[in-house]
Design a protein around this motif. Structure first.
Motif, PDB file in Angstrom:
ATOM      1  N   ARG A 241       6.849   7.157   0.846  1.00 36.73           N
ATOM      2  CA  ARG A 241       5.508   7.679   1.122  1.00 36.73           C
ATOM      3  C   ARG A 241       4.456   7.087   0.189  1.00 36.73           C
ATOM      4  O   ARG A 241       3.480   7.749  -0.151  1.00 36.73           O
ATOM      5  CB  ARG A 241       5.511   9.205   1.045  1.00 36.73           C
ATOM      6  CG  ARG A 241       6.320   9.876   2.153  1.00 36.73           C
ATOM      7  CD  ARG A 241       6.043  11.368   2.253  1.00 36.73           C
ATOM      8  NE  ARG A 241       6.625  11.944   3.452  1.00 36.73           N
ATOM      9  CZ  ARG A 241       7.825  12.522   3.523  1.00 36.73           C
ATOM     10  NH1 ARG A 241       8.569  12.578   2.420  1.00 36.73           N
ATOM     11  NH2 ARG A 241       8.271  13.021   4.645  1.00 36.73           N
ATOM     12  N   GLU A 268       6.464   5.832   5.518  1.00 38.63           N
ATOM     13  CA  GLU A 268       5.409   6.662   6.100  1.00 38.63           C
ATOM     14  C   GLU A 268       4.166   6.548   5.235  1.00 38.63           C
ATOM     15  O   GLU A 268       3.684   7.523   4.639  1.00 38.63           O
ATOM     16  CB  GLU A 268       5.871   8.114   6.218  1.00 38.63           C
ATOM     17  CG  GLU A 268       6.944   8.324   7.283  1.00 38.63           C
ATOM     18  CD  GLU A 268       7.303   9.784   7.475  1.00 38.63           C
ATOM     19  OE1 GLU A 268       6.700  10.646   6.772  1.00 38.63           O
ATOM     20  OE2 GLU A 268       8.179  10.074   8.308  1.00 38.63           O
ATOM     21  N   ALA A 269       3.672   5.333   5.130  1.00 45.39           N
ATOM     22  CA  ALA A 269       2.497   5.005   4.318  1.00 45.39           C
ATOM     23  C   ALA A 269       2.069   3.610   4.745  1.00 45.39           C
ATOM     24  O   ALA A 269       2.767   2.940   5.510  1.00 45.39           O
ATOM     25  CB  ALA A 269       2.846   5.048   2.825  1.00 45.39           C
TER      26      ALA A 269
END
Length: 306
Positions: A241, A268-269
């Motif tokens: 992340r 997820e970034a």
């Protein structure tokens, strides 16, 4: 066991050398500059010296650049245990804390990239940004090694390291000649200079280094069907992340581009993929100007998802 004071790891330059304690061991670092911490993690068969071009470039760009020797290598402690990726990642995050910093941008190559991925999952609060070169996400690596015949063949050296004692003897035979051969075979057209190859060969010949260098790879393979390996693989399902830069040499003969590409599914970034044409397994050494430009531009970019 510790490294003698005159270890080839302590090479002169514009940087300074010192040791820091973390995770129950002593780690050698070379550091330069002031500002936000950028921690550099080397791969096999190297030590911190692989980042000699990045230390001054990062320092000049306003960062505190620190290249550490991983456990058992360079000027760091040779311990009898602790070479699984979870513990090695705790070495990395422990060094961040020992340096008195709240977090760091991790830059990892090869095995160092594997540990950077792992640290970002295990201790996300200590990782500000992530830059990985020549290494897919651990789950992607595992899948490629087991299911892609071409990647299995490209990673033949890893299977060869599973034999007891023989790999260590091969790495130090003829003053580390195998190390030089691997560095040249894994590079693209821009081969490493002989003087740098000799430095890596001398470092590998420091007593106990060869054994420590192969132990992480033995764990990676032997744990594939063991509970600890299965648990680690499940743990790595947790997404990364933090903004991630993924760098790869198009001519890398050890890790195929296809194996690395697609690692963004675990992030997820903001994720940025950069393929260096004409470079092999060591982009940071083969074309340091291009590598440094890409890395520093991304570190300074307030919107890395653009």
């Amino acid at each position: 066991m510790t490294v003698p004071a005159l270890s080839p790891a302590h090479l002169d330059g514009p940087w300074s050398h010192r040791d820091v304690a973390a995770n129950g061991a002593r780690f050698h670092i070379a550091e330069m500059g002031d500002g936000p911490l950028v921690l550099l993690l080397h791969g096999f068969p190297q030590f911190w010296w692989t980042w000699r071009h990045q230390l001054p470039a990062l320092a000049g760009a306003g960062y505190r650049a620190v290249a550490m020797d991983l456990r058992g290598l360079g000027g760091s402690d040779r311990t009898p245990r602790g070479y699984d990726p979870a513990n090695l990642a705790l070495d990395v995050t422990g060094v961040i804390r020992s340096l008195g910093e709240p977090d760091a941008a991790l830059v990892g190559h090869g095995l160092g990239g594997y540990l950077a991925w792992t640290a970002a999952v295990m201790r996300p609060k200590l990782v500000r940004r992530l830059a990985v070169t020549s290494m897919p996400h651990p789950r992607r690596w595992r899948s490629a090694m087991l299911r892609d015949r071409r990647q299995t063949a490209a990673g033949a050296h890893i299977w060869g390291l599973q034999r007891p004692w023989l790999p260590e003897r091969q790495l130090v035979a003829d003053d580390g000649a195998l190390v030089g051969r691997l560095l040249r075979e894994w590079s693209g057209p821009r081969l490493p200079e002989d003087k740098d190859v000799e430095i890596y060969q001398r470092a590998m010949c420091v007593p106990s280094t060869a054994h420590c260098a192969v132990e992480p790879y033995r764990w990676l393979v032997r744990s594939l069907a063991r509970p600890d390996g299965i648990q680690f693989n499940r743990r790595m399902k947790r997404p990364v992340r933090v903004p991630t830069l993924h760098l790869h040499g198009a001519l890398d003969p050890v890790l195929r581009t296809r194996s690395s590409a697609g690692s963004g599914e675990y992030v997820e970034a903001p994720y940025r993929w950069r393929l260096f044409e004409g470079l092999g397994h060591f982009p940071q050494e083969e074309d340091p100007a291009a590598f440094n430009s890409e890395l520093i531009d991304w570190l300074k970019d307030p919107e890395p998802d653009r």
